[in-house]
Design an enzyme around this catalytic site. Sequence first.
Site, PDB file in Angstrom:
ATOM      1  N   GLY A 283       0.785  -1.227   0.000  1.00 46.37           N
ATOM      2  CA  GLY A 283       0.000   0.000   0.000  1.00 46.37           C
ATOM      3  C   GLY A 283       0.813   1.270   0.000  1.00 46.37           C
ATOM      4  O   GLY A 283       0.254   2.350   0.222  1.00 46.37           O
ATOM      5  N   ASP A 284       2.122   1.177  -0.254  1.00 49.01           N
ATOM      6  CA  ASP A 284       2.982   2.360  -0.359  1.00 49.01           C
ATOM      7  C   ASP A 284       4.149   1.959  -1.258  1.00 49.01           C
ATOM      8  O   ASP A 284       3.997   1.089  -2.115  1.00 49.01           O
ATOM      9  CB  ASP A 284       3.437   2.834   1.023  1.00 49.01           C
ATOM     10  CG  ASP A 284       3.713   4.338   1.073  1.00 49.01           C
ATOM     11  OD1 ASP A 284       4.545   4.802   0.265  1.00 49.01           O
ATOM     12  OD2 ASP A 284       3.118   5.047   1.904  1.00 49.01           O
TER      13      ASP A 284
END
Length: 493
Positions: A283-284
């Site tokens: 997610g990053d």
Amino acid sequence: MMVETSTTLGRFHHQRLDLRRWVPAFLTSHKTLFTVLWIAAFASVFLWQRNIVGGFLVFGGAPARPLPKLRPAAFNLTDFGGVGDGVTLNTEAFERAVSAISRFGKKGGAQLNVPPGRWLTAPFNLTSHMTLFLAEDAVILGVDDEKYWPLMPPLPSYGYGREHPGPRYGSLIHGQNLKDVVITGHNGTINGQGQTWWKKYRQKRLNHTRGPLVQIMWSSNIVITNITLRDSPFWTLHPYDCKNITIKGVTILAPVFEAPNTDGIDPDSCEDMLIEDCYISVGDDAIAIKSGWDQYGIAYGKPSMNIMIRNLVVRSMVSAGVSIGSEMSGGVSNVTVENLLVWDSRRAVRIKTAPGRGGYVRQITYRNLTFENVRVGIVMKTDYNEHPDDGYDPTALPILRDISFTTVHGQGVRVPVRIHGSEEIPVRNVTFKDMSVGLTYKKKHIFQCAFVEGRVIGTIFPAPCENLDRYNEQGQLVKHSASQNVTDIDYDF
């Protein structure tokens, strides 16, 4: 030992790829790449990592295997009272096991086997000369109640705290001042159960910076191979001020949305590091190379250097495949990224910094990059203005120079290049060679530059910005740039 723990810088940067010779040719053959892209990406999760035996790829389900003995002594977690039912808290069992292993340091160390099962635990520490071996279908589960997570001082190169001033939560698996540590297995899993942490973070219910899944600090000779890391509360794998680290054959997973700051691997003030043969979808940033934040990173003064990243398949829908920064105040140099496939991502490779960071990013080599359905391919951003506090020095300007891109291909890319230097922070000595990227939109100004100096060797597609000098394949100057300060940045598409 079966796992090598001493890898020299010379090997990182000069040996040929002996395990996966097919990768460079594969990545430069576009029709072949796009035909089997989804097989390559998803098989990396469901087949490749699960069926690696002794470094060789084996298709089909592998039968139950005896656990290898990689140290003179070996123990099972059950020897110390561990119960793998997913409910019983095993923190004391892990602590007793690590304490027992610590007495074998002068005898070559010892191995802790985690058998199949779901082993719930609060954070625990490793010890030197230790191998943590996760069997197939073994899952170490992090307890999701923060009251079980100890508080630690903030990282010295980050000041008062990354998300909140004051103490921070420790990592689920932690180590400090260690030597000769191996985390490996038959692709067992370390699961941080980050869903509760992410929800509380979004609701602003946490009073301290979240902890990583695995964090090793001030240590050397670290090997992490053949495991899956998933759903970290915060950054997933965070080596901090370490030397001689190998990360190989690791799968790192988190939801691509609504899993804030779940970076895959964050080398932070690290030296002599190899990352290879990994699949990362988080997610990053899949990888973010760091070296401290503003005045605290400048004072700590430990660069990240001599890092090889190769043979990776990565995805980041909200950030980038491989990033440098933005916390790079101790400096980042001598980094090679090669044989990289970035798919379905917002950005592919990115360098990000800002006034106040100080430090430098230099001697960075990218080669054999493939972008598939990526919004922006290559990004350099010099106004990433996030600071730990008001005490930073806005005149501490980072240096960006000596950055090369060779053999860059792909399709479905909206903006292939966006190099956003500034009058304060110009980007110097950038080189492009052998680039051909298929575009989503046939618009002008898709090779975007501002305050950048460098060269293009040979013919590339799309046509480069006017800031760059043009050379032919023989290295002869064909056209000199009229102005390196031309600004052609457009964030509207």
